[in-house]
Scaffold this motif. Structure first.
Motif, PDB file in Angstrom:
ATOM      1  N   ALA A   1      -6.782  -1.396 -10.971  1.00 34.23           N
ATOM      2  CA  ALA A   1      -6.034  -1.458  -9.716  1.00 34.23           C
ATOM      3  C   ALA A   1      -4.592  -1.036  -9.937  1.00 34.23           C
ATOM      4  N   SER A   2      -4.124  -0.159  -9.091  1.00 31.83           N
ATOM      5  CA  SER A   2      -2.719   0.204  -9.056  1.00 31.83           C
ATOM      6  C   SER A   2      -2.239  -0.089  -7.648  1.00 31.83           C
ATOM      7  N   CYS A   3      -1.143  -0.808  -7.555  1.00 30.98           N
ATOM      8  CA  CYS A   3      -0.635  -1.182  -6.233  1.00 30.98           C
ATOM      9  C   CYS A   3       0.395  -0.190  -5.723  1.00 30.98           C
ATOM     10  N   GLU A   4       0.553   0.925  -6.411  1.00 27.84           N
ATOM     11  CA  GLU A   4       1.507   1.947  -6.006  1.00 27.84           C
ATOM     12  C   GLU A   4       0.881   2.880  -4.983  1.00 27.84           C
ATOM     13  N   GLY A   5       1.677   3.350  -4.035  1.00 25.31           N
ATOM     14  CA  GLY A   5       1.215   4.351  -3.082  1.00 25.31           C
ATOM     15  C   GLY A   5       0.092   3.847  -2.198  1.00 25.31           C
ATOM     16  N   THR A   6      -0.764   4.767  -1.770  1.00 25.41           N
ATOM     17  CA  THR A   6      -1.891   4.461  -0.894  1.00 25.41           C
ATOM     18  C   THR A   6      -3.170   4.383  -1.717  1.00 25.41           C
ATOM     19  N   TYR A   7      -3.969   3.386  -1.431  1.00 34.77           N
ATOM     20  CA  TYR A   7      -5.290   3.248  -2.039  1.00 34.77           C
ATOM     21  C   TYR A   7      -6.252   4.046  -1.172  1.00 34.77           C
ATOM     22  N   THR A   8      -6.656   5.218  -1.660  1.00 31.97           N
ATOM     23  CA  THR A   8      -7.529   6.106  -0.897  1.00 31.97           C
ATOM     24  C   THR A   8      -8.943   6.000  -1.443  1.00 31.97           C
TER      25      THR A   8
ATOM     26  N   PRO B   1      -2.106  -7.049  -2.104  1.00 29.15           N
ATOM     27  CA  PRO B   1      -2.122  -7.420  -0.685  1.00 29.15           C
ATOM     28  C   PRO B   1      -1.279  -6.534   0.225  1.00 29.15           C
ATOM     29  N   GLY B   2      -0.240  -5.909  -0.288  1.00 36.44           N
ATOM     30  CA  GLY B   2       0.630  -5.103   0.567  1.00 36.44           C
ATOM     31  C   GLY B   2       0.316  -3.621   0.568  1.00 36.44           C
TER      32      GLY B   2
ATOM     33  N   ASN C   1     -18.795  11.774  -5.410  1.00 32.14           N
ATOM     34  CA  ASN C   1     -18.077  12.566  -6.406  1.00 32.14           C
ATOM     35  C   ASN C   1     -18.383  14.055  -6.279  1.00 32.14           C
ATOM     36  N   ALA C   2     -18.837  14.487  -5.092  1.00 31.66           N
ATOM     37  CA  ALA C   2     -19.153  15.903  -4.886  1.00 31.66           C
ATOM     38  C   ALA C   2     -17.893  16.746  -5.046  1.00 31.66           C
ATOM     39  N   PRO C   3     -18.049  18.007  -5.429  1.00 33.52           N
ATOM     40  CA  PRO C   3     -16.882  18.851  -5.695  1.00 33.52           C
ATOM     41  C   PRO C   3     -16.032  19.168  -4.467  1.00 33.52           C
ATOM     42  N   TYR C   4     -16.516  18.880  -3.259  1.00 31.80           N
ATOM     43  CA  TYR C   4     -15.679  19.166  -2.088  1.00 31.80           C
ATOM     44  C   TYR C   4     -14.473  18.232  -2.007  1.00 31.80           C
ATOM     45  N   TRP C   5     -14.552  17.025  -2.570  1.00 33.86           N
ATOM     46  CA  TRP C   5     -13.422  16.087  -2.501  1.00 33.86           C
ATOM     47  C   TRP C   5     -12.260  16.589  -3.335  1.00 33.86           C
ATOM     48  N   GLN C   6     -11.050  16.481  -2.763  1.00 30.82           N
ATOM     49  CA  GLN C   6      -9.830  16.890  -3.452  1.00 30.82           C
ATOM     50  C   GLN C   6      -8.730  15.878  -3.161  1.00 30.82           C
ATOM     51  N   GLY C   7      -7.692  15.919  -3.973  1.00 30.95           N
ATOM     52  CA  GLY C   7      -6.516  15.082  -3.732  1.00 30.95           C
ATOM     53  C   GLY C   7      -6.521  13.813  -4.564  1.00 30.95           C
ATOM     54  N   ASP C   8      -5.600  12.942  -4.232  1.00 30.36           N
ATOM     55  CA  ASP C   8      -5.380  11.703  -4.982  1.00 30.36           C
ATOM     56  C   ASP C   8      -6.340  10.628  -4.472  1.00 30.36           C
ATOM     57  N   ILE C   9      -7.472  10.501  -5.125  1.00 36.10           N
ATOM     58  CA  ILE C   9      -8.514   9.556  -4.728  1.00 36.10           C
ATOM     59  C   ILE C   9      -8.463   8.361  -5.669  1.00 36.10           C
ATOM     60  N   SER C  10      -8.348   7.174  -5.107  1.00 32.57           N
ATOM     61  CA  SER C  10      -8.271   5.947  -5.900  1.00 32.57           C
ATOM     62  C   SER C  10      -9.648   5.413  -6.260  1.00 32.57           C
TER      63      SER C  10
ATOM     64  N   GLN D   1      -9.609  -4.716  -3.622  1.00 30.38           N
ATOM     65  CA  GLN D   1      -8.298  -4.086  -3.780  1.00 30.38           C
ATOM     66  C   GLN D   1      -7.243  -4.851  -2.997  1.00 30.38           C
ATOM     67  N   ARG D   2      -7.579  -5.271  -1.806  1.00 24.32           N
ATOM     68  CA  ARG D   2      -6.629  -6.015  -0.970  1.00 24.32           C
ATOM     69  C   ARG D   2      -6.245  -7.336  -1.636  1.00 24.32           C
TER      70      ARG D   2
END
Length: 197
Positions: A9-16, A70-71, A28-37, A65-66
């Motif tokens: 768990a990382s509480c930094e940024g957005t949990y996506t 929590p924040g 985990n299909a190859p179409y997914w991109q970006g910062d995925i948590s 995760q919450r």
């Protein structure tokens, strides 16, 4: 099938958290991109019982995760069957969670207006696939939710491209799967390139 190993768990940024479509059992299909948590593992076949397992796993991961952070803001993104899973989760949990938003890409549970409803609303399909996949609605409580549907019969039964567009022209995969382009307060609809707030 075993549940995916929880990531640290990382509480930094957005949990996506992402939920993949039919056949994408580990999201985990190859179409997914970006910062995925986190990626949701579930039996990704369009049957109500399997979707229920996806909703339950999505709920467990978000709640865990919450509890740890929590924040932290949670952004849940689903594609196709995965969008129906996220859609169902939002509809069932909006009263008990905040600081979350959802992005539904090619949601088969999408209600009509603009365009027609998604495939789950078809009277021949709904009873076959079963609850919670069956039928369509646009109720998300107070959770900001963005839906995207572009010439795709999965989210609009009257899409101009029809079945050929789905089977041979790639219309169902013609979306931006970079999770970072969707903001933490995204809401409304993108329908055939036009935004409806």
């Amino acid at each position: 099938m075993t549940a995916p190993v929880a990531q640290a768990a990382s509480c930094e940024g957005t949990y996506t958290i992402v939920v993949g479509g039919t056949g994408d059992n580990d999201s985990n299909a190859p179409y997914w991109q970006g910062d995925i948590s986190q990626r949701v593992g579930y039996p990704a076949q369009p049957i109500g019982y399997n979707a229920r397992q996806g909703v339950n796993e999505l709920n467990r991961l978000i709640r865990d995760q919450r509890n740890g952070c929590p924040g932290q803001h949670v952004k849940a993104v689903g594609f196709s069957l995965g969008a129906a899973v996220v859609h169902t989760w939002v509809t069932e949990n909006w009263q008990t969670i905040d600081n979350v938003n959802a992005v539904l890409i090619a949601d088969p549970k999408r209600a009509a207006g603009p365009g027609n409803a998604g495939a789950a609303a078809h009277p021949a399909i709904g009873p076959f696939i079963g609850f919670p996949l069956a039928w369509a609605d646009n109720f998300f409580g107070n959770i900001p939710t963005l839906t995207l549907c572009t010439d795709d019969i999965i989210c609009d039964l009257n899409a101009a491209s029809g079945l050929p567009g789905y089977l041979w022209e790639g219309k169902h995969g013609n979306y931006n799967f970079n999770v970072d382009v969707y903001s933490d307060d995204a809401r409304g609809q993108w329908y055939n390139g036009v935004y409806y707030p």
